[in-house]
Motif scaffolding. Structure first.
Motif, PDB file in Angstrom:
ATOM      1  N   LEU A 252     -10.333   1.898  -1.521  1.00  0.00           N
ATOM      2  CA  LEU A 252      -9.946   2.777  -2.030  1.00  0.00           C
ATOM      3  C   LEU A 252      -8.420   3.714  -1.237  1.00  0.00           C
ATOM      4  CD1 LEU A 252     -14.023   4.146  -2.368  1.00  0.00           C
ATOM      5  CD2 LEU A 252     -11.744   3.441  -4.809  1.00  0.00           C
ATOM      6  N   ALA A 253      -8.713   3.409  -0.059  1.00  0.00           N
ATOM      7  CA  ALA A 253      -7.173   3.749   0.707  1.00  0.00           C
ATOM      8  C   ALA A 253      -6.084   3.320  -0.256  1.00  0.00           C
ATOM      9  CB  ALA A 253      -7.564   3.604   1.683  1.00  0.00           C
ATOM     10  N   ALA A 254      -6.204   2.162  -0.457  1.00  0.00           N
ATOM     11  CA  ALA A 254      -4.348   1.163  -1.241  1.00  0.00           C
ATOM     12  C   ALA A 254      -4.883   2.112  -2.052  1.00  0.00           C
ATOM     13  CB  ALA A 254      -5.091   0.009  -0.839  1.00  0.00           C
ATOM     14  N   ALA A 255      -5.636   2.654  -2.943  1.00  0.00           N
ATOM     15  CA  ALA A 255      -5.739   3.140  -4.640  1.00  0.00           C
ATOM     16  C   ALA A 255      -4.606   4.377  -4.747  1.00  0.00           C
ATOM     17  CB  ALA A 255      -6.977   2.571  -5.406  1.00  0.00           C
ATOM     18  N   ARG A 256      -5.441   5.461  -3.414  1.00  0.00           N
ATOM     19  CA  ARG A 256      -4.526   6.542  -2.879  1.00  0.00           C
ATOM     20  C   ARG A 256      -3.630   6.653  -2.803  1.00  0.00           C
ATOM     21  NH1 ARG A 256     -10.119   7.389  -0.573  1.00  0.00           N
ATOM     22  NH2 ARG A 256     -11.067   8.813  -1.146  1.00  0.00           N
ATOM     23  N   GLU A 257      -3.145   5.470  -2.183  1.00  0.00           N
ATOM     24  CA  GLU A 257      -1.639   5.470  -1.675  1.00  0.00           C
ATOM     25  C   GLU A 257      -0.846   4.372  -3.265  1.00  0.00           C
ATOM     26  OE1 GLU A 257       1.155   2.883   1.402  1.00  0.00           O
ATOM     27  OE2 GLU A 257      -0.671   2.663   1.114  1.00  0.00           O
ATOM     28  N   ASN A 258      -1.417   4.327  -4.118  1.00  0.00           N
ATOM     29  CA  ASN A 258      -0.825   3.968  -4.878  1.00  0.00           C
ATOM     30  C   ASN A 258      -0.636   4.577  -5.881  1.00  0.00           C
ATOM     31  OD1 ASN A 258       0.137   1.374  -4.647  1.00  0.00           O
ATOM     32  ND2 ASN A 258      -2.301   0.932  -4.764  1.00  0.00           N
ATOM     33  N   ALA A 259      -1.737   5.863  -5.833  1.00  0.00           N
ATOM     34  CA  ALA A 259      -2.151   7.056  -6.479  1.00  0.00           C
ATOM     35  C   ALA A 259      -0.293   7.978  -6.391  1.00  0.00           C
ATOM     36  CB  ALA A 259      -2.893   8.221  -6.946  1.00  0.00           C
ATOM     37  N   ALA A 260      -0.487   8.541  -5.029  1.00  0.00           N
ATOM     38  CA  ALA A 260       0.585   8.592  -4.240  1.00  0.00           C
ATOM     39  C   ALA A 260       1.731   8.639  -5.176  1.00  0.00           C
ATOM     40  CB  ALA A 260       0.708   9.407  -3.004  1.00  0.00           C
ATOM     41  N   LEU A 261       2.032   7.617  -5.095  1.00  0.00           N
ATOM     42  CA  LEU A 261       3.113   6.380  -5.421  1.00  0.00           C
ATOM     43  C   LEU A 261       3.603   6.923  -6.569  1.00  0.00           C
ATOM     44  CD1 LEU A 261       3.377   2.688  -3.338  1.00  0.00           C
ATOM     45  CD2 LEU A 261       4.796   4.963  -3.114  1.00  0.00           C
ATOM     46  N   ASN A 262       2.765   6.881  -7.902  1.00  0.00           N
ATOM     47  CA  ASN A 262       3.096   7.412  -9.016  1.00  0.00           C
ATOM     48  C   ASN A 262       3.238   8.189  -9.397  1.00  0.00           C
ATOM     49  OD1 ASN A 262       3.217   4.201 -10.327  1.00  0.00           O
ATOM     50  ND2 ASN A 262       1.692   3.742  -8.531  1.00  0.00           N
ATOM     51  N   ARG A 263       2.160   9.299  -8.675  1.00  0.00           N
ATOM     52  CA  ARG A 263       2.164  11.383  -8.533  1.00  0.00           C
ATOM     53  C   ARG A 263       1.420  11.446  -9.742  1.00  0.00           C
ATOM     54  NH1 ARG A 263       8.605  13.101  -8.605  1.00  0.00           N
ATOM     55  NH2 ARG A 263       9.015  12.349  -6.359  1.00  0.00           N
ATOM     56  N   ALA A 264       0.456  10.281  -9.456  1.00  0.00           N
ATOM     57  CA  ALA A 264      -0.660  10.513 -10.402  1.00  0.00           C
ATOM     58  C   ALA A 264      -1.781  11.309  -9.906  1.00  0.00           C
ATOM     59  CB  ALA A 264      -1.220   9.465 -10.748  1.00  0.00           C
ATOM     60  N   GLU A 265      -1.990  12.680 -10.530  1.00  0.00           N
ATOM     61  CA  GLU A 265      -3.327  14.017  -9.947  1.00  0.00           C
ATOM     62  C   GLU A 265      -4.684  13.785 -10.695  1.00  0.00           C
ATOM     63  OE1 GLU A 265      -0.117  16.867  -9.639  1.00  0.00           O
ATOM     64  OE2 GLU A 265       1.105  16.118  -7.953  1.00  0.00           O
ATOM     65  N   ASN A 266      -4.674  12.906 -11.432  1.00  0.00           N
ATOM     66  CA  ASN A 266      -5.625  13.277 -12.028  1.00  0.00           C
ATOM     67  C   ASN A 266      -6.726  12.169 -11.741  1.00  0.00           C
ATOM     68  OD1 ASN A 266      -3.920  11.002 -13.546  1.00  0.00           O
ATOM     69  ND2 ASN A 266      -4.702  11.764 -15.849  1.00  0.00           N
ATOM     70  N   LEU A 267      -6.285  11.473 -10.498  1.00  0.00           N
ATOM     71  CA  LEU A 267      -7.629   9.826 -10.535  1.00  0.00           C
ATOM     72  C   LEU A 267      -7.927  10.805  -9.418  1.00  0.00           C
ATOM     73  CD1 LEU A 267      -4.680   7.439 -10.230  1.00  0.00           C
ATOM     74  CD2 LEU A 267      -6.343   8.753 -11.775  1.00  0.00           C
ATOM     75  N   THR A 268      -9.438  10.606  -9.323  1.00  0.00           N
ATOM     76  CA  THR A 268     -10.413  10.567  -8.265  1.00  0.00           C
ATOM     77  C   THR A 268     -11.561   9.852  -7.836  1.00  0.00           C
ATOM     78  OG1 THR A 268     -12.227  11.343  -9.950  1.00  0.00           O
ATOM     79  CG2 THR A 268     -11.015  13.204  -9.209  1.00  0.00           C
ATOM     80  N   PHE A 269     -11.888   9.069  -6.260  1.00  0.00           N
ATOM     81  CA  PHE A 269     -12.164   8.364  -5.442  1.00  0.00           C
ATOM     82  C   PHE A 269     -14.042   8.587  -5.237  1.00  0.00           C
ATOM     83  CE2 PHE A 269      -7.545   8.948  -5.255  1.00  0.00           C
ATOM     84  CZ  PHE A 269      -6.895   7.817  -5.685  1.00  0.00           C
ATOM     85  N   THR A 270     -14.298   7.777  -5.434  1.00  0.00           N
ATOM     86  CA  THR A 270     -15.914   7.005  -5.252  1.00  0.00           C
ATOM     87  C   THR A 270     -16.059   5.668  -4.553  1.00  0.00           C
ATOM     88  OG1 THR A 270     -16.355   9.253  -7.247  1.00  0.00           O
ATOM     89  CG2 THR A 270     -18.032   7.611  -6.370  1.00  0.00           C
ATOM     90  N   GLU A 271     -16.197   5.802  -2.981  1.00  0.00           N
ATOM     91  CA  GLU A 271     -16.726   5.141  -2.491  1.00  0.00           C
ATOM     92  C   GLU A 271     -18.198   4.883  -2.626  1.00  0.00           C
ATOM     93  OE1 GLU A 271     -17.421   3.303   1.923  1.00  0.00           O
ATOM     94  OE2 GLU A 271     -16.195   4.977   1.734  1.00  0.00           O
ATOM     95  N   ALA A 272     -18.800   3.869  -3.632  1.00  0.00           N
ATOM     96  CA  ALA A 272     -19.786   3.505  -4.068  1.00  0.00           C
ATOM     97  C   ALA A 272     -20.562   1.902  -4.146  1.00  0.00           C
ATOM     98  CB  ALA A 272     -20.663   4.889  -4.905  1.00  0.00           C
ATOM     99  N   ASN A 273     -21.648   2.003  -4.241  1.00  0.00           N
ATOM    100  CA  ASN A 273     -22.624   0.805  -5.686  1.00  0.00           C
ATOM    101  C   ASN A 273     -22.134   1.116  -6.791  1.00  0.00           C
ATOM    102  OD1 ASN A 273     -24.433  -0.901  -6.521  1.00  0.00           O
ATOM    103  ND2 ASN A 273     -24.134  -2.248  -4.662  1.00  0.00           N
TER     104      ASN A 273
END
Length: 391
Positions: A252-273
């Motif tokens: 999820l940390a990598a996904a957040r970084e990729n979201a920032a690279l693409n200026r995708a501000e409509n993403l949320t992140f959930t750590e879960a099973n």
């Protein structure tokens, strides 16, 4: 010295399957290397042989050869020629350059990330050839760098040490890779596989293009088993919001970084099973317009197949219940022990149990640079379906 096969081993080679198990070999050399493979009627081919491995024989050339090493390098040349146009046309691309047995290069996977090559060789006979392999790759491709990333547990099954070392150039910690309109970061010496899952590249692009073609404007998306968030990034321009779900904080940390690279501000992140979260969302009555399921291989062994099918059915059933009429489910399996017919039978069962009328919009597999051999079912492993819930 040659390898002598049992009649069953001979039948496998004549049927053009490159693997022969240790139990189907009558005579083996004591040391790994490249040897002729024979039956009672003579030489059947040349193979990378490892007496310490359960897959003792990996054929790379069928029939006899005056110079087997030259035949092996011709296989490498053929694999690179197959991808050469794609490699040259996009300097930022993520591309598989060799796909092991499917390119008659046993156990050899080479991925290119913005022309930084990552090599994984899981057959022992490659070890003394790595220097020449690096030289040939550099001469053919003028790569920015070449890294031997031999840190996979698979190497231990071959009796090989695990290590990471350069073969050419200075490999950076990470490379920035382009996938259509999306840019993402790949850690070249860490992460899953060689750094990313390139086999889903074409399916990620397809999903984004499908949403654009049908005029998708708004709605909620859910990307389950999201890893680096690459499906979510392809969906994000077409939806109001996309929630990424993964059990790994690092992913999820990598996904957040990729979201920032693409200026995708409509993403949320959930750590879960994923299993628990899908059930919770169903109980809460949540609804989505697009759900992506890209789970890891639930069947590592053939004996895991029934348990894996039950797990696939569970997550797909829950996902189907979360979709509004007209909603899309993009779902995949990378377990080669789960056959394609079983995968679609499982999806039909999940749809029936969810009481949903579902239409198949696309039936796809692994990216084009991951070719399949018809006589080697293990090379056909990725199943991808795009489903539409009608009611």
């Amino acid at each position: 010295m040659k390898v002598v096969l049992t009649p069953r081993g001979v039948r496998r080679v004549l049927a053009r399957h490159p693997w022969v198990w240790q139990s189907d070999v009558l005579e083996l050399p004591e040391e790994p290397g490249i040897y002729p493979v024979a039956g009672r009627r003579g030489v059947l081919g040349w193979a990378m042989v490892n007496p310490r491995s359960l897959i003792s024989v990996r054929v790379f050339h069928f029939g006899d050869a005056d110079d087997p090493l030259a035949a092996l390098w011709r296989n490498l040349d053929s694999a690179l020629d197959f991808r050469r146009v794609a490699y040259r046309s996009n300097e930022q691309a993520g591309l598989r350059l060799t796909f092991a047995e499917a390119d008659l290069l046993p156990g050899l996977v080479i991925d290119s990330y913005a022309r930084h090559l990552v090599v994984q060789a899981h057959a022992a006979a490659w070890e003394p050839l790595l220097g020449e392999l690096g030289e040939r790759l550099q001469a053919a491709l003028a790569a920015n760098s070449i890294l031997a990333r031999h840190d996979s547990p698979l190497r231990e099954k071959e009796g090989l040490e695990r290590y990471v070392r350069p073969l050419a150039g200075a490999t950076p910690a990470a490379a920035l890779v382009g996938e259509g309109r999306v840019r993402y970061r790949v850690e070249l010496g860490a992460g899953q596989k060689t750094g990313a899952f390139l086999d889903q590249r074409d399916n990620r692009l397809f999903l984004g293009e499908f949403l654009a073609a049908r005029g998708q404007r708004g709605g909620r998306g859910l990307d389950v088993f999201s890893y680096q968030g690459l499906f979510a990034l392809q969906m994000s321009p077409h939806l109001d919001s996309v929630e990424l779900v993964d059990s790994s904080a690092a992913a999820l940390a990598a996904a957040r970084e990729n979201a920032a690279l693409n200026r995708a501000e409509n993403l949320t992140f959930t750590e879960a099973n994923a299993f628990d979260l899908l059930r919770q969302k169903e109980r809460a009555g949540e609804q989505y317009d697009v759900v992506v399921l890209d789970p890891p291989a639930f069947a590592a062994r053939k004996s895991d197949r029934q348990r894996a099918l039950a797990a696939y059915k569970e997550v797909n059933l829950r996902a189907l219940k979360l979709l509004r009429p007209g909603g899309l489910l993009a779902t995949a399996s990378c377990s080669h022990h789960v056959h394609e017919a079983e995968f679609y039978e499982m999806l039909a069962g999940a749809a029936a149990d969810a009481h949903r009328l579902v239409r198949l919009r696309a039936r796809r597999g692994q990216a084009w640079d991951h070719p399949m051999l018809l006589t080697v079912p293990e090379t056909h492993y990725l199943k991808f379906a795009l489903l539409e819930v009608l009611s």
